[in-house]
Write an enzyme that holds these catalytic residues in place. Structure first.
Site, PDB file in Angstrom:
ATOM      1  CE  LYS A 105     114.660  67.126  42.453  1.00 24.32           C
ATOM      2  NZ  LYS A 105     115.623  67.663  42.905  1.00 24.32           N
ATOM      3  N   GLY A 217     123.756  83.248  34.461  1.00 27.55           N
ATOM      4  CA  GLY A 217     122.942  82.732  35.862  1.00 27.55           C
ATOM      5  C   GLY A 217     123.533  83.855  36.997  1.00 27.55           C
ATOM      6  N   GLY A 219     121.309  83.885  39.943  1.00 28.87           N
ATOM      7  CA  GLY A 219     120.964  83.666  41.183  1.00 28.87           C
ATOM      8  C   GLY A 219     121.313  83.150  42.487  1.00 28.87           C
ATOM      9  CG  ASN A 220     121.413  79.396  46.238  1.00 28.89           C
ATOM     10  OD1 ASN A 220     121.968  78.801  46.092  1.00 28.89           O
ATOM     11  ND2 ASN A 220     121.032  79.988  47.339  1.00 28.89           N
ATOM     12  CB  ALA A 221     123.853  78.121  41.237  1.00 29.26           C
ATOM     13  N   GLY A 222     124.451  80.791  40.659  1.00 29.97           N
ATOM     14  CA  GLY A 222     125.925  82.002  40.091  1.00 29.97           C
ATOM     15  C   GLY A 222     126.338  83.093  40.586  1.00 29.97           C
TER      16      GLY A 222
HETATM   17  P1  NAD Z   1     117.474  80.756  40.720  1.00 32.19           P
HETATM   18  O1  NAD Z   1     116.297  81.130  40.621  1.00 32.19           O
HETATM   19  O2  NAD Z   1     118.090  80.941  42.200  1.00 32.19           O
HETATM   20  O3  NAD Z   1     118.689  81.036  39.706  1.00 32.19           O
HETATM   21  C1  NAD Z   1     118.637  81.210  38.626  1.00 32.19           C
HETATM   22  C2  NAD Z   1     119.270  82.596  37.169  1.00 32.19           C
HETATM   23  O4  NAD Z   1     119.528  81.822  36.068  1.00 32.19           O
HETATM   24  C3  NAD Z   1     118.578  83.721  37.511  1.00 32.19           C
HETATM   25  O5  NAD Z   1     119.852  84.227  37.739  1.00 32.19           O
HETATM   26  C4  NAD Z   1     118.200  83.827  36.444  1.00 32.19           C
HETATM   27  O6  NAD Z   1     117.850  85.555  36.245  1.00 32.19           O
HETATM   28  C5  NAD Z   1     118.966  82.725  35.571  1.00 32.19           C
HETATM   29  N1  NAD Z   1     117.931  82.909  34.590  1.00 32.19           N
HETATM   30  C6  NAD Z   1     117.231  82.115  33.839  1.00 32.19           C
HETATM   31  N2  NAD Z   1     116.642  81.805  32.701  1.00 32.19           N
HETATM   32  C7  NAD Z   1     118.253  82.486  32.080  1.00 32.19           C
HETATM   33  C8  NAD Z   1     118.740  82.423  30.913  1.00 32.19           C
HETATM   34  N3  NAD Z   1     117.504  82.113  30.003  1.00 32.19           N
HETATM   35  N4  NAD Z   1     119.479  82.411  30.594  1.00 32.19           N
HETATM   36  C9  NAD Z   1     120.292  83.390  31.091  1.00 32.19           C
HETATM   37  N5  NAD Z   1     120.207  83.301  33.021  1.00 32.19           N
HETATM   38  C10 NAD Z   1     118.284  82.527  33.565  1.00 32.19           C
HETATM   39  O7  NAD Z   1     118.299  79.108  40.465  1.00 32.19           O
HETATM   40  P2  NAD Z   1     118.798  78.829  41.447  1.00 32.19           P
HETATM   41  O8  NAD Z   1     119.361  78.260  42.699  1.00 32.19           O
HETATM   42  O9  NAD Z   1     120.516  79.185  41.636  1.00 32.19           O
HETATM   43  O10 NAD Z   1     119.705  77.721  40.381  1.00 32.19           O
HETATM   44  C11 NAD Z   1     120.726  77.284  39.124  1.00 32.19           C
HETATM   45  C12 NAD Z   1     120.704  76.254  39.040  1.00 32.19           C
HETATM   46  O11 NAD Z   1     121.706  75.629  39.730  1.00 32.19           O
HETATM   47  C13 NAD Z   1     119.386  75.180  38.792  1.00 32.19           C
HETATM   48  O12 NAD Z   1     119.868  74.564  37.121  1.00 32.19           O
HETATM   49  C14 NAD Z   1     119.640  74.093  39.081  1.00 32.19           C
HETATM   50  O13 NAD Z   1     118.800  72.803  39.807  1.00 32.19           O
HETATM   51  C15 NAD Z   1     120.757  73.986  40.043  1.00 32.19           C
HETATM   52  N6  NAD Z   1     120.971  73.892  40.837  1.00 32.19           N
HETATM   53  C16 NAD Z   1     120.753  74.249  42.157  1.00 32.19           C
HETATM   54  C17 NAD Z   1     121.420  74.203  43.824  1.00 32.19           C
HETATM   55  C18 NAD Z   1     120.994  75.158  45.224  1.00 32.19           C
HETATM   56  O14 NAD Z   1     121.002  74.531  45.811  1.00 32.19           O
HETATM   57  N7  NAD Z   1     120.745  76.570  44.748  1.00 32.19           N
HETATM   58  C19 NAD Z   1     121.949  72.604  43.292  1.00 32.19           C
HETATM   59  C20 NAD Z   1     121.709  72.015  42.739  1.00 32.19           C
HETATM   60  C21 NAD Z   1     121.248  72.374  41.698  1.00 32.19           C
END
Ligand code: NAD
Length: 413
Positions: A105, A217, A219-222
């Site tokens: 990392k 959430g 974002g990308n994952a949710g």
């Molecule tokens: P992102 O930034 O695209 O989305 C994050 C989401 O969380 C947003 O909708 C934001 O509004 C929401 N959020 C922020 N604070 C919040 C709160 N207090 N309550 C509720 N929602 C809240 O990030 P992502 O890429 O979707 O990543 C989300 C999680 O998934 C992280 O823990 C990340 O480490 C993990 N993850 C993502 C990937 C990936 O490929 N995107 C890979 C492995 C792990």
């Protein structure tokens, strides 16, 4: 809530795994410290001509199973212990899904929101120069993480190629497709998590369609998970972002929510009840998917969680105390190291694609991802049954066991 040093938590978990697996002191020691740490400062000339020095790390934790692999984050809180814990988690994650990669990392300690695009580009280029010969397709392959993205990976590739005088797209993943990036990387984490869920839904005897799912959430994952799951015939009864939650018993219209979010930036559906994130976590559902932040499921809310399955798409959303409560309440927690490993798995496909000099189709990516995630889920389920331990403990034991086995084969311990 007391702040737990993430690397201390890793060491405690390792000590338990070492006892259970009968590791020697040397083996335990080798897994207690990274193989290499690049800990340096980069110089950034701001747009106004002033010069700043930014703390920069790359932690190369373990490469017994293959080259180091892991993201680079641009974040104020990216201190060495956090980056070390994340690097160790990457090594475990790659071993759990059995891809031939190690764990690393990196981070630059600054707040990119306070810097211009041109300044961020200079940080990205300086990061690569600071790494010297430490990274490369056969050594250590970075990827995007918090506040870094595919464009930044493209810039890093460009700087690497200028430095080394050769075309080497496999030195970094998560690139734009025009520079050798792979199709499907943006949906890989959620899609991989859905394959894992499909496996456990069958294994636990739940119905295969019509599950009521709540997701924290958007974002990308949710948001991607919400879209795939509603397309697969499940009902998304709750969703949230940082501004709050929407609950709707008969199922939200995810396509409409996505359109609205893209247009106004808001989560809006006039039919739904507006709620807090706490209510979302405790809402009545079959599956709860934390997909936002760490430490969301705690000793306070765990007794009130109604889901029967928790699918950890976020990294570290459940505290150790909450884990104990879920165990007592017979709630199945499918751990992050398996659930969100679809991202690194498709990064591995990108690396393969670049080395082959080929371009994988979307269908091939999806098929291979499904195979890897389903197989890993089956191995983990079996291990947790055999050892009579929760899936999280089984995953850590499996990861450590595979890494140690590679070290023993190399006579490295
Ligand atoms: P992102 O930034 O695209 O989305 C994050 C989401 O969380 C947003 O909708 C934001 O509004 C929401 N959020 C922020 N604070 C919040 C709160 N207090 N309550 C509720 N929602 C809240 O990030 P992502 O890429 O979707 O990543 C989300 C999680 O998934 C992280 O823990 C990340 O480490 C993990 N993850 C993502 C990937 C990936 O490929 N995107 C890979 C492995 C792990």
């Amino acid at each position: 809530m007391a702040v737990v040093n993430p690397f201390t938590s890793y060491i405690e978990r390792l000590a338990r795994a070492a006892r259970a697996l009968g590791l020697s002191e040397v083996e335990k020691k080798r897994l207690s410290e990274p193989n290499n740490i690049v800990d340096t400062q980069i110089e950034l000339t701001r747009d106004n001509g002033t010069v700043e020095r930014l703390r920069t790390y790359r932690v190369q934790f373990n490469n017994a199973r293959g080259p180091y692999k892991g993201g680079i984050r641009f974040h104020k809180a990216a201190d060495l212990d956090e980056v070390k814990a994340l690097a160790a988690a990457m090594a475990i994650k790659c071993a759990v899904v059995d891809i031939p990669m190690g764990g690393a990392k990196g981070g630059v300690q600054f707040d990119p929101k306070q810097y211009s695009e041109a300044e961020i580009e200079r940080v990205a280029r300086a990061f690569i120069r600071a790494m010297g010969d430490a990274i490369g397709a056969d050594k250590d392959i970075p990827a995007p993480d918090v506040y870094t993205n595919s464009n930044i990976m493209g810039i890093m590739l460009d700087e690497f190629q200028k430095m080394h005088g050769r075309n080497e797209p496999a030195m970094i993943t998560g690139k734009p497709q025009g520079l050798g990036g792979i199709v499907g990387r943006d949906t890989a984490t959620a899609q991989g998590g859905v394959y894992v869920l499909d496996y456990f839904v069958s294994a636990l005897g739940f119905k295969k369609k019509g599950l009521r799912v709540a997701i924290q959430g958007f974002g990308n994952a949710g948001a991607t998970a919400a879209k795939i799951l509603s397309g697969d015939g499940h009902s998304i009864v709750g969703i949230s972002d940082s501004s709050g939650a929407l609950l709707f018993e008969t199922g939200l219209d995810i396509d409409k929510l996505l359109l609205e979010k893209n247009k106004s930036g808001e989560l809006k559906d006039t039919r739904a009840r507006i709620a807090t994130n706490q209510e979302l976590l405790e809402t009545d559902c079959d599956v709860l998917i934390p997909a936002a932040l760490d430490n969301q499921l705690t000793v306070e809310n765990a007794p009130r969680v109604k889901a029967k399955i928790i699918l950890e798409l976020a990294n570290g959303p459940t505290t150790p105390e909450a884990d104990v409560i879920f165990g007592q309440r017979d709630i199945t927690v499918i751990p992050d190291v398996l659930t969100n490993a679809g991202g690194v798995t498709v990064s591995y496909f990108e690396w393969l694609q670049n080395r082959e000099g080929s371009i994988w189709s979307e269908e091939k990516v999806r098929e291979q991802l499904k195979e890897i995630m389903t197989k890993a889920s089956g191995v983990l389920w079996k291990k947790s049954k055999e050892l009579n331990v929760p899936l999280r403990d089984a995953a850590f034991l499996l990861g450590v066991e595979r890494i140690v086995s590679a070290m023993r084969t190399r006579r490295a311990v």
